[in-house]
Design a protein around this motif. Structure first.
Motif, PDB file in Angstrom:
ATOM      1  N   SER A   1      -0.729   1.791   6.036  1.00  0.00           N
ATOM      2  CA  SER A   1       0.071   2.719   5.226  1.00  0.00           C
ATOM      3  C   SER A   1       0.153   4.108   5.836  1.00  0.00           C
ATOM      4  O   SER A   1       1.117   4.834   5.595  1.00  0.00           O
ATOM      5  N   HIS A   2      -0.841   4.522   6.654  1.00  0.00           N
ATOM      6  CA  HIS A   2      -0.835   5.923   7.105  1.00  0.00           C
ATOM      7  C   HIS A   2      -1.076   6.176   8.585  1.00  0.00           C
ATOM      8  O   HIS A   2      -0.924   7.301   9.032  1.00  0.00           O
TER       9      HIS A   2
ATOM     10  N   LEU B   1      -6.645   5.044  -2.169  1.00  0.00           N
ATOM     11  CA  LEU B   1      -5.942   3.760  -2.090  1.00  0.00           C
ATOM     12  C   LEU B   1      -5.087   3.587  -3.336  1.00  0.00           C
ATOM     13  O   LEU B   1      -5.519   3.862  -4.448  1.00  0.00           O
TER      14      LEU B   1
ATOM     15  N   GLU C   1       0.836  -1.206   0.000  1.00  0.00           N
ATOM     16  CA  GLU C   1       0.000   0.000   0.000  1.00  0.00           C
ATOM     17  C   GLU C   1       0.867   1.251   0.000  1.00  0.00           C
ATOM     18  O   GLU C   1       1.884   1.332   0.664  1.00  0.00           O
TER      19      GLU C   1
ATOM     20  N   ARG D   1     -11.213   9.497   4.186  1.00  0.00           N
ATOM     21  CA  ARG D   1     -10.847  10.448   5.237  1.00  0.00           C
ATOM     22  C   ARG D   1     -10.509   9.678   6.505  1.00  0.00           C
ATOM     23  O   ARG D   1     -11.155   8.674   6.830  1.00  0.00           O
ATOM     24  N   ILE D   2      -9.523  10.152   7.240  1.00  0.00           N
ATOM     25  CA  ILE D   2      -9.172   9.578   8.540  1.00  0.00           C
ATOM     26  C   ILE D   2      -9.517  10.618   9.606  1.00  0.00           C
ATOM     27  O   ILE D   2      -9.161  11.793   9.455  1.00  0.00           O
TER      28      ILE D   2
ATOM     29  N   PRO E   1      -6.530  16.643   4.924  1.00  0.00           N
ATOM     30  CA  PRO E   1      -6.009  15.568   4.075  1.00  0.00           C
ATOM     31  C   PRO E   1      -7.083  14.555   3.675  1.00  0.00           C
ATOM     32  O   PRO E   1      -8.047  14.329   4.416  1.00  0.00           O
ATOM     33  N   TYR E   2      -6.921  13.975   2.493  1.00  0.00           N
ATOM     34  CA  TYR E   2      -7.712  12.815   2.106  1.00  0.00           C
ATOM     35  C   TYR E   2      -6.796  11.835   1.391  1.00  0.00           C
ATOM     36  O   TYR E   2      -5.683  12.189   1.005  1.00  0.00           O
ATOM     37  N   TYR E   3      -7.267  10.599   1.249  1.00  0.00           N
ATOM     38  CA  TYR E   3      -6.390   9.513   0.788  1.00  0.00           C
ATOM     39  C   TYR E   3      -7.046   8.726  -0.337  1.00  0.00           C
ATOM     40  O   TYR E   3      -8.229   8.400  -0.269  1.00  0.00           O
TER      41      TYR E   3
ATOM     42  N   LYS F   1      -5.995  -1.294   5.176  1.00  0.00           N
ATOM     43  CA  LYS F   1      -5.038  -0.742   4.217  1.00  0.00           C
ATOM     44  C   LYS F   1      -4.537   0.626   4.674  1.00  0.00           C
ATOM     45  O   LYS F   1      -3.333   0.905   4.659  1.00  0.00           O
ATOM     46  N   VAL F   2      -5.450   1.491   5.094  1.00  0.00           N
ATOM     47  CA  VAL F   2      -5.073   2.843   5.509  1.00  0.00           C
ATOM     48  C   VAL F   2      -4.315   2.802   6.843  1.00  0.00           C
ATOM     49  O   VAL F   2      -3.352   3.550   7.044  1.00  0.00           O
TER      50      VAL F   2
ATOM     51  N   ASP G   1     -10.689  -1.252   3.694  1.00  0.00           N
ATOM     52  CA  ASP G   1     -10.049   0.071   3.594  1.00  0.00           C
ATOM     53  C   ASP G   1      -9.328   0.424   4.895  1.00  0.00           C
ATOM     54  O   ASP G   1      -8.223   0.966   4.880  1.00  0.00           O
TER      55      ASP G   1
END
Lengths: 258, 258
Positions: free
Chosen positions: B86-87, A210, A194, B58-59, A206-208, B82-83, B79
């Motif tokens: 990675s973040h 995949l 990822e 969005r987180i 922020p936004y993400y 994965k997020v 999701d």
């Protein structure tokens, strides 16, 4: 042969009824059977085995070139199969074919695939089911894929498949003369590394998205993704039963008392 | 033990961060590890292994009783994993636990489950992963489930699991004294007999709600759904590899030439 004596073939996909692949697949199947098309109204890539619980579904007739082509369902590929069997079809299909998908459904991607999920849903319902994917997102040439799908469908209609098992077929996007052959394969081992893309909106938040690269964890022609990268058509039998039966024997010795 | 030496445990679910089950699971895991909670902002039951491709994610930080509890992701359970990897997380977790889900994830329902999919996504990423579900949608009593989850987590942290394999645990919603025992099981064979409900909207146009009854196709305590209906806790090892390896041998003889 009388039209009603022909096998009844249900055609579905996850790219939606406007995808080119489903038109090629339906046209190919019409040469060997009575075809009913039931597909999502909108594209549903990456939807896996998702089903729609929170909103109701709509069924609509869909025309192509001013002729009736099939039905759309306002949901996922799995919804399509469920609604087709309970409300659209008069008789249970002899065969379900799903695809032809844009982009391969090999290795780990098998789990994300709506194309594969539609076929697995068919198998759960006791219908012989096949999934077809072409290894590209652009400049797709479905000609050979359509032909191969028909050849395999004929074979499967004769021989059947084991309970709870589908065939997932991946086809390289090359002219027929460059196809290296056909291999029976397992689902390859792989992992998405990822690397979600981070951006800021106009408020600075922020936004993400995949994103990532598929890392292969094996290098054998017995594995679908490795083989298809070498221009082989791959045919992988997949089961709805996710049980790791080999490990189950060891797990019995873990002494899991309440 | 120094906090940093404790195992790092990632907690996720598919009912969303406000679900009671994830609070019980996180509280239970905090007794044996450093816990990070990353869960969908909204409920995502029935989302299976779906991932979000068409819109960005969005987180957000999430507070419970005025204290930081974890992170929400505006997407599916998969999701979230994965997020998270990675973040959100600084170090790879030693264990991923998903749940505790409202409603059992047994038999065919395994394929629809976002709770199971989150754990399978962990396994794909090489993380030891467990999924937990309670067999009810109402009057849920998570007390025993939370305790059992911790006991199993401790065992799994010591013994590990085979590659690409998770344990999916289903727990009856009864007092501990009525639990019949713990069984290792396979994913039961079953089928939803669809009976989508048809209604008309105010314009007279029909719409459909998916509905049906789960029909069991086996009657053995070795199968998860059958066993849980008799008040056993069931522990089912599930694999990310859907290949039907037994049939693959026969398929090799089908002579699938190009």
């Amino acid at each position: 042969m009388n039209e009603l004596n022909k096998p009844h073939i249900l055609v579905c996909n996850d790219d939606g009824i406007e995808g080119e692949g489903i038109h090629v697949l339906a046209a190919s199947m019409k040469k060997i059977g009575r075809v009913t098309v039931v597909a999502p109204a909108e594209p549903h890539s990456g939807m896996s085995h998702a089903m729609t619980l929170g909103v109701p579904l709509r069924i609509k007739e869909y025309q192509r070139n001013n002729r009736f082509f099939g039905y759309t369902v306002s949901g996922t590929p799995v919804d399509c199969i469920k609604v087709a069997l309970s409300h659209i079809l008069d008789d249970k299909p002899d065969l379900l074919v799903s695809g032809i998908n844009y982009g391969s459904n090999t290795a780990t991607n098998t789990l994300y695939s709506g194309t594969v999920a539609a076929a697995l849903e068919g198998a759960i319902q006791g219908i012989t089911s096949l999934a077809f994917s072409l290894t590209t997102y652009e400049h797709a040439d479905f000609a050979y894929a359509g032909k191969f799908a028909r050849k395999l469908a004929k074979k499967v209609l004769l021989q059947g498949l084991p309970a709870d098992t589908i065939l997932s077929v991946n086809i390289p996007n090359v002219p027929e003369s460059e196809i290296a052959g056909v291999l029976t394969t397992s689902q390859g081992r792989s992992r998405w590394e990822e690397n979600a893309i981070e951006r800021n909106d106009m408020y600075g938040n922020p936004y993400y998205w995949l994103n990532g690269t598929l890392k292969l964890l094996d290098d054998s022609l017995r594995q679908d993704e490795y083989a298809i990268r070498r221009n082989f058509v791959t045919v992988t039998p997949l089961s709805c039963d996710l049980t790791n039966h080999i490990f189950l024997d060891s797990l019995n010795k873990w002494n899991l008392q309440k």
